[in-house]
Design a protein around this motif. Structure first.
Motif, mmCIF file in Angstrom:
data_model
loop_
_atom_site.group_PDB
_atom_site.id
_atom_site.type_symbol
_atom_site.label_atom_id
_atom_site.label_comp_id
_atom_site.label_asym_id
_atom_site.label_seq_id
_atom_site.Cartn_x
_atom_site.Cartn_y
_atom_site.Cartn_z
ATOM 1 N N VAL A 36 3.071 1.915 12.779
ATOM 2 C CA VAL A 36 2.448 2.261 14.063
ATOM 3 C C VAL A 36 0.949 1.952 14.013
ATOM 4 C CG1 VAL A 36 1.933 4.171 15.632
ATOM 5 C CG2 VAL A 36 4.188 4.011 14.564
ATOM 6 N N GLU A 37 0.339 2.277 12.877
ATOM 7 C CA GLU A 37 -1.092 2.015 12.714
ATOM 8 C C GLU A 37 -1.379 0.521 12.929
ATOM 9 O OE1 GLU A 37 -2.706 2.709 8.755
ATOM 10 O OE2 GLU A 37 -4.142 4.123 9.615
ATOM 11 N N ARG A 38 -0.546 -0.319 12.341
ATOM 12 C CA ARG A 38 -0.777 -1.767 12.454
ATOM 13 C C ARG A 38 -0.498 -2.283 13.860
ATOM 14 N NH1 ARG A 38 1.052 -4.290 6.573
ATOM 15 N NH2 ARG A 38 -0.449 -3.060 5.408
ATOM 16 N N SER A 39 0.528 -1.736 14.504
ATOM 17 C CA SER A 39 0.807 -2.175 15.883
ATOM 18 C C SER A 39 -0.338 -1.787 16.803
ATOM 19 C CB SER A 39 2.091 -1.545 16.414
ATOM 20 O OG SER A 39 3.170 -1.902 15.626
ATOM 21 N N ALA A 40 -0.885 -0.586 16.581
ATOM 22 C CA ALA A 40 -1.993 -0.118 17.426
ATOM 23 C C ALA A 40 -3.201 -1.032 17.234
ATOM 24 C CB ALA A 40 -2.347 1.320 17.067
ATOM 25 N N GLU A 41 -3.449 -1.368 15.988
ATOM 26 C CA GLU A 41 -4.587 -2.235 15.673
ATOM 27 C C GLU A 41 -4.423 -3.583 16.371
ATOM 28 O OE1 GLU A 41 -5.666 -1.972 11.469
ATOM 29 O OE2 GLU A 41 -6.025 -4.132 11.640
ATOM 30 N N ALA A 42 -3.213 -4.120 16.292
ATOM 31 C CA ALA A 42 -2.955 -5.422 16.922
ATOM 32 C C ALA A 42 -3.169 -5.349 18.425
ATOM 33 C CB ALA A 42 -1.538 -5.871 16.602
ATOM 34 N N ALA A 43 -2.939 -4.177 18.999
ATOM 35 C CA ALA A 43 -3.115 -4.018 20.444
ATOM 36 C C ALA A 43 -4.542 -3.606 20.792
ATOM 37 C CB ALA A 43 -2.116 -2.985 20.963
ATOM 38 N N GLY A 44 -5.383 -3.479 19.775
ATOM 39 C CA GLY A 44 -6.782 -3.129 20.019
ATOM 40 C C GLY A 44 -6.954 -1.701 20.498
ATOM 41 N N ARG A 45 -6.072 -0.805 20.023
ATOM 42 C CA ARG A 45 -6.174 0.580 20.481
ATOM 43 C C ARG A 45 -6.129 1.519 19.284
ATOM 44 N NH1 ARG A 45 -3.067 -1.547 25.101
ATOM 45 N NH2 ARG A 45 -4.404 -1.150 26.873
ATOM 46 N N THR A 46 -6.598 2.741 19.482
ATOM 47 C CA THR A 46 -6.475 3.713 18.404
ATOM 48 C C THR A 46 -4.999 4.089 18.293
ATOM 49 O OG1 THR A 46 -6.702 5.604 19.863
ATOM 50 C CG2 THR A 46 -8.745 4.711 18.934
ATOM 51 N N LEU A 75 -3.054 5.715 3.416
ATOM 52 C CA LEU A 75 -2.807 5.766 4.843
ATOM 53 C C LEU A 75 -3.581 6.916 5.467
ATOM 54 C CD1 LEU A 75 -0.693 4.505 6.856
ATOM 55 C CD2 LEU A 75 0.698 6.497 6.396
ATOM 56 N N LYS A 76 -4.172 6.649 6.637
ATOM 57 C CA LYS A 76 -4.904 7.739 7.299
ATOM 58 C C LYS A 76 -4.077 8.345 8.428
ATOM 59 C CE LYS A 76 -8.960 5.509 7.974
ATOM 60 N NZ LYS A 76 -8.820 4.332 7.123
ATOM 61 N N TRP A 77 -3.249 7.491 9.031
ATOM 62 C CA TRP A 77 -2.549 7.913 10.247
ATOM 63 C C TRP A 77 -1.288 8.704 9.898
ATOM 64 C CZ3 TRP A 77 -3.236 9.434 14.721
ATOM 65 C CH2 TRP A 77 -2.275 9.362 15.713
ATOM 66 N N GLY A 78 -1.490 9.978 9.637
ATOM 67 C CA GLY A 78 -0.354 10.819 9.270
ATOM 68 C C GLY A 78 -0.775 12.269 9.241
ATOM 69 N N ILE A 79 0.153 13.110 8.814
ATOM 70 C CA ILE A 79 -0.113 14.554 8.759
ATOM 71 C C ILE A 79 -0.689 14.885 7.384
ATOM 72 C CG2 ILE A 79 0.951 16.841 8.856
ATOM 73 C CD1 ILE A 79 3.056 15.673 10.705
ATOM 74 N N PRO A 80 -1.863 15.521 7.334
ATOM 75 C CA PRO A 80 -2.467 15.799 6.026
ATOM 76 C C PRO A 80 -1.648 16.790 5.198
ATOM 77 C CG PRO A 80 -3.852 16.594 7.838
ATOM 78 C CD PRO A 80 -2.673 15.958 8.463
ATOM 79 N N LEU A 81 -1.637 16.570 3.883
ATOM 80 C CA LEU A 81 -0.989 17.521 2.988
ATOM 81 C C LEU A 81 -1.836 18.785 2.940
ATOM 82 C CD1 LEU A 81 0.898 15.282 2.016
ATOM 83 C CD2 LEU A 81 0.524 16.125 -0.309
ATOM 84 N N PRO A 82 -1.204 19.943 2.912
ATOM 85 C CA PRO A 82 -2.018 21.168 2.895
ATOM 86 C C PRO A 82 -2.752 21.335 1.563
ATOM 87 C CG PRO A 82 0.333 21.704 2.798
ATOM 88 C CD PRO A 82 0.235 20.235 3.004
ATOM 89 N N VAL A 83 -2.312 20.626 0.535
ATOM 90 C CA VAL A 83 -2.919 20.819 -0.775
ATOM 91 C C VAL A 83 -3.901 19.730 -1.174
ATOM 92 C CG1 VAL A 83 -1.111 22.206 -1.855
ATOM 93 C CG2 VAL A 83 -0.841 19.731 -1.697
ATOM 94 N N GLU A 84 -3.860 18.605 -0.554
ATOM 95 C CA GLU A 84 -4.609 17.453 -1.058
ATOM 96 C C GLU A 84 -5.274 16.794 0.137
ATOM 97 O OE1 GLU A 84 -5.381 15.510 -4.653
ATOM 98 O OE2 GLU A 84 -3.823 17.011 -4.408
ATOM 99 N N GLY A 85 -6.578 16.952 0.268
ATOM 100 C CA GLY A 85 -7.275 16.520 1.466
ATOM 101 C C GLY A 85 -7.047 15.085 1.890
#
Ligand code: ME8
Length: 647
Positions: A54-64, A205-215
């Protein structure tokens, strides 16, 4: 009794196609059928919005990623609504509530000793979002055939290896846990080879849900996605009363995630397991899986416009054995339509009703033939049993055997002769012929309702039934319960015969239009400001003047052209009020309606309502525009909640 079930949550890397519609319409059919059985069915569908794809598709579309996910998710939802598909929960994995559930599930696994920190170096498949132990980096993924990439990561791992035996025991104890049988065998042989631990976090990867234990780590997209089945129904207190699910309906390529990983995650967290995973086959087009990556996908809406959506529902569920792959073809679709619906069901209905009008002044006689009653009883039982086992094709076949028997019966009885006959038994036989045909149609409508709700409803109304078809239950399937003495409704052909060539041409032309609109929706937008974009200065105002203008963030839910006005679009915009706003905007020259759906916009929320072309517009959409130039909608670079006020 509750019946909780799910479709997969679809990736938002591209717009929906008939493959997604196939699963969702099957789920809608199950929902309607379960309701008829007396259950309270609850269906979850939704969108899977995190991960590299999803991150890559968004990038290709020039959107967040968030804006892109908002748009595509809204497009899925718009399509299900436009097709009249019923669902109870629409879960999005970017919903903050879902983040909490995923973290909750992880913490339970961690507490029970099934999650640990480790490291991985090797091949990674972006398309499948998984580490591929079987090949070297750069080699092709054994599942999807695409090249893998090289990664080295420290991650959290899930102790999947600890579940090999417990899963095999589960499959043994619950032979119906995985359906159909052939798919169950594939999973069994996979698990029998022994399972390896699974990485459930990603640091690249940044585009995801953060782990509660590892920032700096986010969850592996499948750990995140599968948990949505709980989030959807959990409220603030997971797993919630509706858990466990009675059924997860999926395509065969994601069976392993559902039949192996998911029960293992749940066992690790001490949570109840779903009752059944059913994997259906693939829709093929030109002998290949219809998919966004191959670009060979068709959409449902063009077919809906030309033949009606029920025709597609019927074709897919009748032509393809649910569970196996099946080829989609326009020719076969129209052949089935003409043979089974126009000449079969439609013709039986219009013949019967026309005769009731002609010979009995529009009142159906309530006398029924016993022999056909026996045939009907068997057909009803078979159809219900097959539908219950998700054997839609065989169920429909059983139902059509009843329709053929009734056709034959009418020919044998020859009501057109009985009507002219002076024999003493002619009148009662004519009554029984018409009553029997109408009664068989009544049963057919109830049985068909899950598959073709709209068409079955039309025939039901023409039979003069006064209760709504959706309220009918399986207890109404007893033979001979047609209420006597009621007048039939107006006769309207439900399935007019279709000439294949022009119909296919029309569908193909509409496909092209839809594809162009989708490309615009998802494509990259290059927005260069023209040199003379600076507006002349306006007189200064006080801040009090400005705050009088109530500017709000909204999201476009639907957009349609306004008849007879080239420049206008009729929009429904959600600004977090109980009802969406209706806004008529002069932006049709610059935006295709489909490109607007899901887009966040700014509206002036406290303008006096104004009628434009008979539609009351309750607000104005904010756009930059130059004299004679095309309007450009105001938007945001960062994500912003719907309803936020601009000040
Ligand atoms: O796999 N034939 O999402 P996805 C039949 N996000 N069904 C098809 C199909 C085809 N040609 N193409 C798609 C994902 N489907 C994950 C799921 S669930 C926790 C996460 C249907 O957008 C089918 O149901 O790739 C398939 O499993 C699903 O769409 C895949 O959708």
């Amino acid at each position: 009794m509750k019946y909780y079930f799910t479709t997969p949550i679809y990736y938002v890397n591209a717009a929906p196609h008939i493959g997604h519609t196939y699963t969702t319409l099957a789920a809608d059919t199950i929902k309607r059928f379960k309701r008829q059985q007396g259950f309270e069915p609850v269906l979850t569908t939704g969108t899977d919005e995190h991960g590299q794809k999803v991150e890559r598709s968004a990038e290709a579309a020039g959107r967040t990623p968030q804006v892109f996910a908002d748009m595509v998710s809204a497009e899925f939802r718009r399509q299900w609504d436009a097709l009249g598909l019923e669902y109870d929960h629409y879960i999005r994995t970017t919903d903050p509530r879902h983040h909490k559930t995923v973290q909750w599930l992880f913490e339970r696994c961690l507490k029970n000793g099934y999650a640990y920190k480790g490291s991985y170096t090797g091949a990674y498949c972006v398309s499948d979002e998984r580490y591929v132990n079987e090949v070297e980096p750069g080699q092709n993924c054994p599942d999807c055939g695409r090249p893998t990439e090289s990664v080295t990561e420290e991650n959290y791992f899930f102790k999947l290896s600890a579940f090999t035996e417990r899963l095999l025991e589960l499959y043994e104890r619950e032979p119906d846990f995985i359906r159909p049988e052939a798919r169950r065998n594939e999973v069994l042989s996979f698990v029998r080879q022994g399972l390896q631990d699974l990485s459930i976090s990603r640091s690249n990867l940044k585009w995801g849900i953060p782990l509660p234990v590892e920032g700096n780590q986010v969850f592996y997209v499948w750990f995140d996605a599968l948990t949505s089945y709980i989030t959807a129904i959990a409220g603030d207190n997971p797993p919630g009363e509706l858990w466990p699910a009675d059924l997860h309906l999926v395509g065969k390529e994601i069976l392993r995630f559902h039949a192996v990983f998911w029960p293992a995650f749940l066992m690790a967290a001490d949570l109840p397991l779903p009752k059944r995973i059913f994997a259906h086959g693939w829709l093929l087009f030109d002998n290949e899986k219809m998919s966004k990556s191959r670009g060979n996908m068709l959409r449902a809406e063009p077919i809906q416009k030309v033949l009606g959506f029920d025709a597609l529902r019927y074709y897919l569920l009748r032509e393809i054995t649910f569970g196996q792959d099946g080829s989609f073809s326009y020719d076969a679709l129209i052949t089935r339509y003409n043979a089974d619906l126009a000449n079969g069901l439609g013709n039986l209905a219009s013949r019967t009703l026309t005769m009731v009008n002609q010979y009995r002044a529009g009142v159906v006689p309530a006398t029924f033939d016993e022999a056909i009653g026996t045939v009907a009883k068997q057909a009803v039982e078979a159809t219900v049993a097959h539908f219950d086992a998700l054997e839609f094709s065989r169920g429909l076949e059983a139902l059509w055997s009843l329709l053929s028997a009734v056709d034959k019966f009418i020919v044998e009885q020859a009501p057109w002769k009985l009507a002219r006959s002076a024999d003493a038994d002619a009148a009662p036989r004519l009554d029984a012929t018409l009553g029997t045909a109408a009664e068989a149609l009544r049963l057919a409508c109830i049985l068909l309702y899950p598959v073709m709700p709209e068409s079955a409803g039309k025939i039901w109304a023409q039979l003069g039934m006064t209760t709504p078809l959706e309220a009918a239950r399986h207890t109404d399937l007893a033979w001979g319960h047609y209420p006597g003495g009621q007048k039939i409704g107006d006769i309207v052909g439900v399935f007019p015969r279709i000439d294949a060539k022009p119909a296919i041409e029309k569908i193909v032309a509409l496909e092209e239009e839809v594809n162009a609109a989708q490309a615009q929706l998802l494509g990259k937008k290059v927005e260069a400001a023209p040199e003379d974009a600076v507006a002349p200065p306006s007189p200064k105002i006080e801040i009090d003047d400005f705050v009088k203008v109530d500017l709000r963030v909204g999201v476009v839910l639907s957009a349609e052209p306004v008849k007879g006005a080239d420049k206008l679009l009729h929009l429904k915009v959600d600004i977090a009020e109980p009802e969406p706003r209706t806004i008529v905007a002069g932006i049709a020259g610059a935006y295709a309606p489909a490109a607007l759906v899901g887009r966040k916009v700014v509206i002036v929320a406290n303008l006096q309502p104004r009628k434009l072309r008979g539609i009351q517009s309750n607000g104005m959409i904010v756009a930059g525009s130059l004299e004679g130039g095309k309007p450009v909608l105001a938007g945001f670079l960062e994500d912003i909640p719907i309803g936020a006020r601009l000040k």
